[in-house]
Design a protein around this motif. Sequence first.
Motif, PDB file in Angstrom:
ATOM      1  N   THR A 168       0.862  -1.187   0.000  1.00  0.00           N
ATOM      2  CA  THR A 168       0.000   0.000   0.000  1.00  0.00           C
ATOM      3  C   THR A 168       0.895   1.233   0.000  1.00  0.00           C
ATOM      4  OG1 THR A 168      -1.367  -1.268   1.480  1.00  0.00           O
ATOM      5  CG2 THR A 168      -2.020   1.004   1.093  1.00  0.00           C
ATOM      6  N   PRO A 169       0.775   2.093  -1.008  1.00  0.00           N
ATOM      7  CA  PRO A 169       1.640   3.272  -1.045  1.00  0.00           C
ATOM      8  C   PRO A 169       1.429   4.164   0.181  1.00  0.00           C
ATOM      9  CG  PRO A 169       0.509   2.979  -3.118  1.00  0.00           C
ATOM     10  CD  PRO A 169      -0.112   2.033  -2.158  1.00  0.00           C
ATOM     11  N   ILE A 170       2.532   4.630   0.753  1.00  0.00           N
ATOM     12  CA  ILE A 170       2.453   5.551   1.889  1.00  0.00           C
ATOM     13  C   ILE A 170       2.416   6.958   1.293  1.00  0.00           C
ATOM     14  CG2 ILE A 170       3.545   6.235   4.047  1.00  0.00           C
ATOM     15  CD1 ILE A 170       5.115   3.613   3.941  1.00  0.00           C
ATOM     16  N   SER A 171       1.215   7.467   1.073  1.00  0.00           N
ATOM     17  CA  SER A 171       1.119   8.659   0.225  1.00  0.00           C
ATOM     18  C   SER A 171       1.724   9.904   0.843  1.00  0.00           C
ATOM     19  CB  SER A 171      -0.341   8.907  -0.158  1.00  0.00           C
ATOM     20  OG  SER A 171      -1.151   8.845   0.981  1.00  0.00           O
ATOM     21  N   ILE A 172       2.059   9.858   2.140  1.00  0.00           N
ATOM     22  CA  ILE A 172       2.681  11.046   2.740  1.00  0.00           C
ATOM     23  C   ILE A 172       4.033  11.325   2.088  1.00  0.00           C
ATOM     24  CG2 ILE A 172       3.990   9.999   4.652  1.00  0.00           C
ATOM     25  CD1 ILE A 172       2.803  12.231   6.428  1.00  0.00           C
ATOM     26  N   PHE A 173       4.658  10.295   1.496  1.00  0.00           N
ATOM     27  CA  PHE A 173       5.979  10.495   0.892  1.00  0.00           C
ATOM     28  C   PHE A 173       5.919  11.399  -0.333  1.00  0.00           C
ATOM     29  CE2 PHE A 173       7.503   7.029   3.490  1.00  0.00           C
ATOM     30  CZ  PHE A 173       8.810   7.413   3.726  1.00  0.00           C
ATOM     31  N   LEU A 175       3.691  13.739  -0.624  1.00  0.00           N
ATOM     32  CA  LEU A 175       3.201  15.041  -0.177  1.00  0.00           C
ATOM     33  C   LEU A 175       4.367  15.834   0.428  1.00  0.00           C
ATOM     34  CD1 LEU A 175      -0.089  13.788   1.460  1.00  0.00           C
ATOM     35  CD2 LEU A 175       0.131  15.022  -0.680  1.00  0.00           C
ATOM     36  N   PHE A 181      10.987  14.714   5.354  1.00  0.00           N
ATOM     37  CA  PHE A 181      11.490  13.505   6.005  1.00  0.00           C
ATOM     38  C   PHE A 181      12.698  12.951   5.248  1.00  0.00           C
ATOM     39  CE2 PHE A 181       6.956  12.543   7.554  1.00  0.00           C
ATOM     40  CZ  PHE A 181       7.194  13.224   8.723  1.00  0.00           C
TER      41      PHE A 181
ATOM     42  N   TRP B  96      -0.044  -4.243   9.849  1.00  0.00           N
ATOM     43  CA  TRP B  96       1.216  -3.528   9.597  1.00  0.00           C
ATOM     44  C   TRP B  96       1.074  -2.034   9.858  1.00  0.00           C
ATOM     45  CZ3 TRP B  96       0.146  -0.019   5.879  1.00  0.00           C
ATOM     46  CH2 TRP B  96      -0.866  -0.338   4.963  1.00  0.00           C
ATOM     47  N   LEU B 100       3.740   0.287  11.793  1.00  0.00           N
ATOM     48  CA  LEU B 100       4.264   1.506  11.171  1.00  0.00           C
ATOM     49  C   LEU B 100       4.007   2.723  12.059  1.00  0.00           C
ATOM     50  CD1 LEU B 100       5.626   2.150   8.461  1.00  0.00           C
ATOM     51  CD2 LEU B 100       3.404   2.841   7.615  1.00  0.00           C
ATOM     52  N   PHE B 104       6.821   5.075  13.765  1.00  0.00           N
ATOM     53  CA  PHE B 104       6.870   6.506  13.458  1.00  0.00           C
ATOM     54  C   PHE B 104       6.795   7.331  14.743  1.00  0.00           C
ATOM     55  CE2 PHE B 104       5.225  10.635  12.311  1.00  0.00           C
ATOM     56  CZ  PHE B 104       5.963  10.937  11.180  1.00  0.00           C
ATOM     57  N   VAL B 108      10.508   8.715  14.863  1.00  0.00           N
ATOM     58  CA  VAL B 108      10.575  10.029  14.233  1.00  0.00           C
ATOM     59  C   VAL B 108      10.180  11.136  15.201  1.00  0.00           C
ATOM     60  CG1 VAL B 108       9.726  11.438  12.335  1.00  0.00           C
ATOM     61  CG2 VAL B 108      10.164   9.026  11.971  1.00  0.00           C
ATOM     62  N   PHE B 130       0.172  11.098  10.748  1.00  0.00           N
ATOM     63  CA  PHE B 130       0.988  10.499   9.686  1.00  0.00           C
ATOM     64  C   PHE B 130       0.194   9.410   8.964  1.00  0.00           C
ATOM     65  CE2 PHE B 130       3.728   6.748   8.844  1.00  0.00           C
ATOM     66  CZ  PHE B 130       4.489   7.248   7.801  1.00  0.00           C
ATOM     67  N   ILE B 133      -2.836  10.903   6.969  1.00  0.00           N
ATOM     68  CA  ILE B 133      -2.472  11.518   5.695  1.00  0.00           C
ATOM     69  C   ILE B 133      -2.065  10.438   4.696  1.00  0.00           C
ATOM     70  CG2 ILE B 133      -0.804  13.033   4.566  1.00  0.00           C
ATOM     71  CD1 ILE B 133      -0.699  14.619   7.191  1.00  0.00           C
ATOM     72  N   SER B 134      -1.354   9.413   5.191  1.00  0.00           N
ATOM     73  CA  SER B 134      -0.829   8.393   4.279  1.00  0.00           C
ATOM     74  C   SER B 134      -1.908   7.446   3.778  1.00  0.00           C
ATOM     75  CB  SER B 134       0.262   7.577   4.972  1.00  0.00           C
ATOM     76  OG  SER B 134       1.356   8.383   5.254  1.00  0.00           O
ATOM     77  N   PHE B 135      -2.775   7.011   4.691  1.00  0.00           N
ATOM     78  CA  PHE B 135      -3.763   5.989   4.327  1.00  0.00           C
ATOM     79  C   PHE B 135      -5.160   6.491   4.677  1.00  0.00           C
ATOM     80  CE2 PHE B 135       0.107   4.086   6.076  1.00  0.00           C
ATOM     81  CZ  PHE B 135       0.622   3.515   4.935  1.00  0.00           C
ATOM     82  N   MET B 138      -8.228   4.011   4.562  1.00  0.00           N
ATOM     83  CA  MET B 138      -8.276   2.966   5.588  1.00  0.00           C
ATOM     84  C   MET B 138      -8.470   3.541   6.981  1.00  0.00           C
ATOM     85  SD  MET B 138      -5.520   0.083   4.630  1.00  0.00           S
ATOM     86  CE  MET B 138      -4.551   0.768   3.327  1.00  0.00           C
TER      87      MET B 138
END
Lengths: 253, 315
Positions: A168-173, A175, A181, B96, B100, B104, B108, B130, B133-135, B138
């Motif tokens: 699943t792409p981590i879309s924050i990368f 952005l 980061f 997962w 993650l 983080f 981080v 985090f 924004i990423s998922f 879900m």
Amino acid sequence: MNKYAERIYNGIIKENPSTVMILGMCPTLATTTTLINGVGMGLSTTVVLVLANVVISLLRKVIPDEVRIPAFIVVIASLVTVVDFLMQGYFPALSQSLGVYIPLIVVNCIILGRAEAYASKHSVGLSFFDGLGMGIGFTLALMILGGIRELFGSGTLAGVQVMPSAYTPISIFVLQPGAFFVLGCLIAIMTKIMNRKKKTKAVEAATVCPSSGCTGCASSSHCGRRIFEETAKAGLKDQVKKTETMTNGGEQA
Amino acid sequence: MNETIHVSSSPHVRSKVTTRYIMYLVIIALLPATVFGVYNFGARALLTIVITVASSVLTEYIFEKCMHRTITIQDGSAALTGLLLALNLPATVPWWMGILGGVFAILVVKQLFGGLGQNFMNPALGARCFLLISFTSMMTNFEYHGESAATPLAALKAGEVVNTKDMLLGFTAGTIGETSAIALLIGAIILLWFGIIDIVIPGLYILTFVIFISLFGGHGFDPAFITAHLCGGGLMLGAWFMATDYVTSPITPKGKIIFGILLGILTGLFRLFGSSAEGVSYAIIISNIIVPIIDKYTIPRAFGKQKEKKGGAKV
């Protein structure tokens, strides 16, 4: 290392514009969403950088000191306009995705910085290699940034699916926070490598030892060579003996 | 002669309150909400909680081992971060994502800035944002009793009528720990009773939020509407457990007041005028970032020190 190769090395590693000097952050952070975008941005900046350095170095004796900044800007802006039109003509897709950042190369501080700090004071040949080194350093940094961000942010590399389909792409990368980061990690790794190099250099510098042994040597704390340790021990024993005889003598008197 | 003797001038203030004591007490205070979350969402919620906590603690251990720092996992702060993060996740997230998020939060947000006491924002909320924004899809996919359901706040935003009694007790869709206002309030009372948290920040947060909602919510002072907003979403969890985090909230008395009011206004703003129904986590982390500035400008006057006179001001 001859002075031209030194310029290239300087631009890529020692004074890398993105990871060491932290210059030109606007295109670095904004355009590196994909590998192609990063490389495209890096290469177009390199072209402008090399040409601007050469032209400004040629004109360095003609440009009066008082108006040098406007003169540099005129040269850079003309070159950027040429690059912009060429990109629109030959790479319309890339030009579209980079958008306003191509015209914005005019105000990229790497280019003006090199013109002011280097090209206006050095010969044409050196300035050419300086621009090339800086450009390659910038392109490499943008390529790595774009590559990592695209890999994790969309699971692809240069548009080709690399990650397994379950990923699943981590879309924050892709952005804005992701840019910070990845850049932060890149700078940290670069600094680590540079620091390690400095330490080995310090040891190398200590090969010429003073005749008095390690006790009088400034680099004895990080030297760590056995031969010198032994001489140091011998020297220390001598000193101990001397002080012993001195104190004994004092008591007897 | 291996003993080190510490000498300090009197008075010697002694307190039994340690970091460990505080952290474990907060974890205990969170237990009612945790237990209810597991009851409400089933075994899957328990799995998410276990994974997230384990991931946080393990990350802290590995990082500190690698960096040759003192291992601080026994003080409970990493476990608390993991638990708070898990309570902020929907029960349906894949395994997962918990790992993650834990990595983080600890790596981080906390350790890279210097570990406990140095983090500039709440690690659990940093990780939640985090992940959000990423998922996005879900993280906003809520299921309740096997069916996908809208959270009460989303329903409220869409103009539907919500059952405030269910929201108070917690029989609604949402993240694992946020649904039951009652369970969270029990935890808050424990914290207040033992003097772990101060009422100023959460009190002013909720008060300001109520005023903001009544002024701009379009319903006036409608008790049902306000109760729904108070019990819905992460407001209770955020106000009592995360806005009061020692590291990321102001230490000056005036600063606490400003912080609480700021939180209330931001949350109201995000909930009423933002595109998403929820706004507590963003409100808290934005306020966290402003905390150093608040602290800087609200340093209290030392006793006996006079204000700088401006045209013969009173002493």
